[in-house]
Design a protein around this motif. Structure first.
Motif, mmCIF file in Angstrom:
data_model
loop_
_atom_site.group_PDB
_atom_site.id
_atom_site.type_symbol
_atom_site.label_atom_id
_atom_site.label_comp_id
_atom_site.label_asym_id
_atom_site.label_seq_id
_atom_site.Cartn_x
_atom_site.Cartn_y
_atom_site.Cartn_z
ATOM 1 N N LYS A 1 86.986 20.152 27.826
ATOM 2 C CA LYS A 1 87.972 19.885 26.958
ATOM 3 C C LYS A 1 88.121 18.402 26.523
ATOM 4 O O LYS A 1 88.740 17.993 25.476
ATOM 5 C CB LYS A 1 89.238 20.353 27.432
ATOM 6 N N LYS B 1 87.916 30.149 21.630
ATOM 7 C CA LYS B 1 87.259 31.698 22.021
ATOM 8 C C LYS B 1 86.943 32.497 20.517
ATOM 9 O O LYS B 1 85.779 32.832 20.511
ATOM 10 C CB LYS B 1 88.177 32.521 22.527
ATOM 11 N N GLU C 1 83.720 31.933 30.734
ATOM 12 C CA GLU C 1 84.062 31.562 29.553
ATOM 13 C C GLU C 1 85.200 30.528 29.842
ATOM 14 O O GLU C 1 85.323 29.311 29.106
ATOM 15 C CB GLU C 1 84.636 32.543 28.722
ATOM 16 N N ARG D 1 86.489 20.252 21.655
ATOM 17 C CA ARG D 1 87.562 21.106 21.515
ATOM 18 C C ARG D 1 86.778 22.568 21.447
ATOM 19 O O ARG D 1 85.999 22.814 20.430
ATOM 20 C CB ARG D 1 88.558 21.174 20.342
ATOM 21 N N ILE D 2 87.101 23.539 22.219
ATOM 22 C CA ILE D 2 86.367 24.855 22.138
ATOM 23 C C ILE D 2 87.276 25.953 22.173
ATOM 24 O O ILE D 2 88.304 26.036 22.963
ATOM 25 C CB ILE D 2 85.371 24.961 23.441
ATOM 26 N N THR E 1 85.477 21.572 16.062
ATOM 27 C CA THR E 1 85.804 22.505 17.243
ATOM 28 C C THR E 1 84.673 23.697 17.097
ATOM 29 O O THR E 1 84.328 24.006 16.268
ATOM 30 C CB THR E 1 87.255 23.066 16.834
ATOM 31 N N ILE F 1 85.225 26.371 28.752
ATOM 32 C CA ILE F 1 86.026 25.658 27.607
ATOM 33 C C ILE F 1 86.897 24.646 28.186
ATOM 34 O O ILE F 1 87.198 23.491 27.859
ATOM 35 C CB ILE F 1 87.073 26.683 27.115
ATOM 36 N N GLU F 2 87.289 24.729 29.572
ATOM 37 C CA GLU F 2 88.261 23.799 30.394
ATOM 38 C C GLU F 2 87.404 22.559 30.790
ATOM 39 O O GLU F 2 88.004 21.383 30.692
ATOM 40 C CB GLU F 2 89.046 24.346 31.379
ATOM 41 N N VAL G 1 83.190 29.631 20.681
ATOM 42 C CA VAL G 1 82.308 30.217 21.656
ATOM 43 C C VAL G 1 81.225 31.050 21.034
ATOM 44 O O VAL G 1 81.462 31.882 20.351
ATOM 45 C CB VAL G 1 83.243 31.095 22.649
#
Length: 443
Positions: A103, A110, A95, A107-108, A71, A99-100, A74
């Motif tokens: 996905k 914050k 941001e 997996r990211i 994972t 992330i989206e 950020v």
């Protein structure tokens, strides 16, 4: 020396992009690619360098997290570089979109989960130009650690010989996921529209004639003794610049110096661009200020900076944030009709690669080593500005305008890890992995 009258060539040749031969962006995963699953192993990153060094480094780390089944937290941005920009990731990038949009790949999150903030981390300087095998070995760290902290993000992956899906992931990360934040995107688009209103077509000139670049390269041609000394002192006192003694003349003859504003003027006129051409300067403060810029403006008086097309209120939020300001220049450069870099730095390479990805938009790369020979003959009177040098310059740059070609490999005769530095950057030319024929899978 007066500006020359270049022989006219068809206008479409000046502005039109090279024929793309039916090529288009191609970044969909292969049939073997599997969606990412959640992982309880984490990678934290401090991205180093200026805007584009950080952007390509972050794209590399997305791919590394995928390879290591981790994972990604950020990334933290560099606040210690020359510009000392305090911007956070969300100040520069969207941001949530980052992330989206990734996905299915990685997996990211914050930030690290609270229960992992105090646990010991493996602090790593991953070896530059490393391939999948290296990062497979790094998975051994997961036996002892749940978190790996990466101290640098730039050039962590090799340019070539990576799996197709990893290469395409790098492109998805850089060209789609790392979208600039809404305020930057909005103002960037407004500035492009205002440029179009002023002149229709425009050249974006990345005029890398800035104090830090001249000091770093040791290029003092055309400068006063006081200016040359100022740059020498800057180089001497900048700890992370390893080379302190530089022969300026050898640098220039070798083509390792940024073109001066005057040289850019001669170059663009020799290519056939008329004095009325609108030129947007994508750069920081030009060393020597108006004195040097006037040498370019004697050839092209229609020069414009962002400060002239944006209001003081619009730019107020960008004051003291060099990376955010550079993002505006990046947007304007990507959307320009022609992009011309005066030096091959991180922005020049990244913009060229992005323009290739978007359909091989016209990018003219000056042959600095060849041009210096012409400039020196002009200075000694062996050549005169006019049709004689126009034909020389045009012929020299016939194949340096962004036409489709495969990425260059390492220079011959260089062995070991040093060969990686001689390869063309993946982000400078993502062909063939992220650019394919219309028959290929595209997006």
């Amino acid at each position: 020396m007066f500006p020359m009258k270049a022989s006219k060539i068809p206008e479409e040749q000046l502005w039109d992009a090279p024929f793309s031969y039916g090529l288009q962006s191609c970044i969909k995963p292969t049939a073997k690619y599997k969606a990412a699953h959640g992982s309880d192993r984490y990678i934290t990153v401090r991205s180093n360098g200026g805007l584009n060094q950080m952007r390509t480094g972050i794209s590399d780390m997305v791919a590394v997290a995928r390879i290591m089944n981790a994972t990604l937290v950020v990334p933290q941005l560099d606040k210690r570089s020359f510009w000392k920009d305090s911007s956070t990731f969300s100040d520069i990038f969207d941001e949530l979109h980052f992330i989206e949009s990734l996905k299915r790949d990685v997996r990211i999150v914050k930030e690290l989960p609270k229960n992992l903030e105090a646990v010991p981390r493996a602090r790593k300087h991953f070896t530059s130009w490393s391939g999948v095998g290296y990062y497979e070995e790094m998975k051994q760290l997961w036996k002892e650690y749940q978190v790996i902290h990466v101290a640098k993000s730039d050039s962590r992956l090799v340019n070539n010989n990576l799996p197709l899906d990893i290469q395409r992931l790098r492109c998805r990360a850089l060209y789609h996921a790392l979208r600039f934040s809404p305020p930057i995107e909005s103002l960037g688009k407004k500035l492009v529209e205002r440029l179009r209103t002023r002149g229709g077509r425009y050249i974006a000139l990345h005029l890398r004639y800035e104090k830090d670049m001249l000091a770093f390269t040791g290029c003092t041609y055309g400068l006063t003794d006081a200016e040359s000394e100022e740059l020498r002192i800057m180089r001497e006192t900048t700890n992370h610049w390893k080379v302190k003694e530089i022969n300026s003349r050898e640098q220039r003859i070798g083509g390792f110096c940024p073109l001066t504003p005057k040289e850019v003027g001669i170059f663009l006129r020799a290519l056939g661009y008329p004095p009325s051409t609108l030129i947007y300067i994508a750069a920081g403060e030009i060393y020597g200020g108006n004195t040097r810029l006037s040498e370019l403006m004697s050839y092209f008086p229609n020069i414009i900076f962002k400060e002239e097309i944006a209001t003081k209120e619009e730019l107020e939020a960008f004051t003291g944030h060099a990376s955010q300001s550079a993002a505006l220049d990046y947007i304007i450069s990507i959307e320009s009709d022609v992009f011309v870099p005066s030096y091959s730095g991180n922005m020049a390479r990244t913009v060229e690669g992005h323009r290739r990805y978007l359909g091989h938009r016209k990018t003219i790369n000056p042959d600095r080593k060849g041009l210096v020979k012409i400039f020196d003959k002009l200075e000694t009177g062996q050549l005169k500005e006019g049709s004689s040098i126009s034909s020389l310059v045009r012929q020299m740059h016939e194949n340096r305008q962004g036409a489709p070609r495969k990425r260059k490999g390492p220079m011959q005769g260089i062995k070991g890890r040093a060969r990686f530095r001689t390869e063309e950057s993946f982000y400078e030319n993502p062909y063939p992995e992220c650019i394919c024929t219309s028959k290929g899978r595209s997006e």
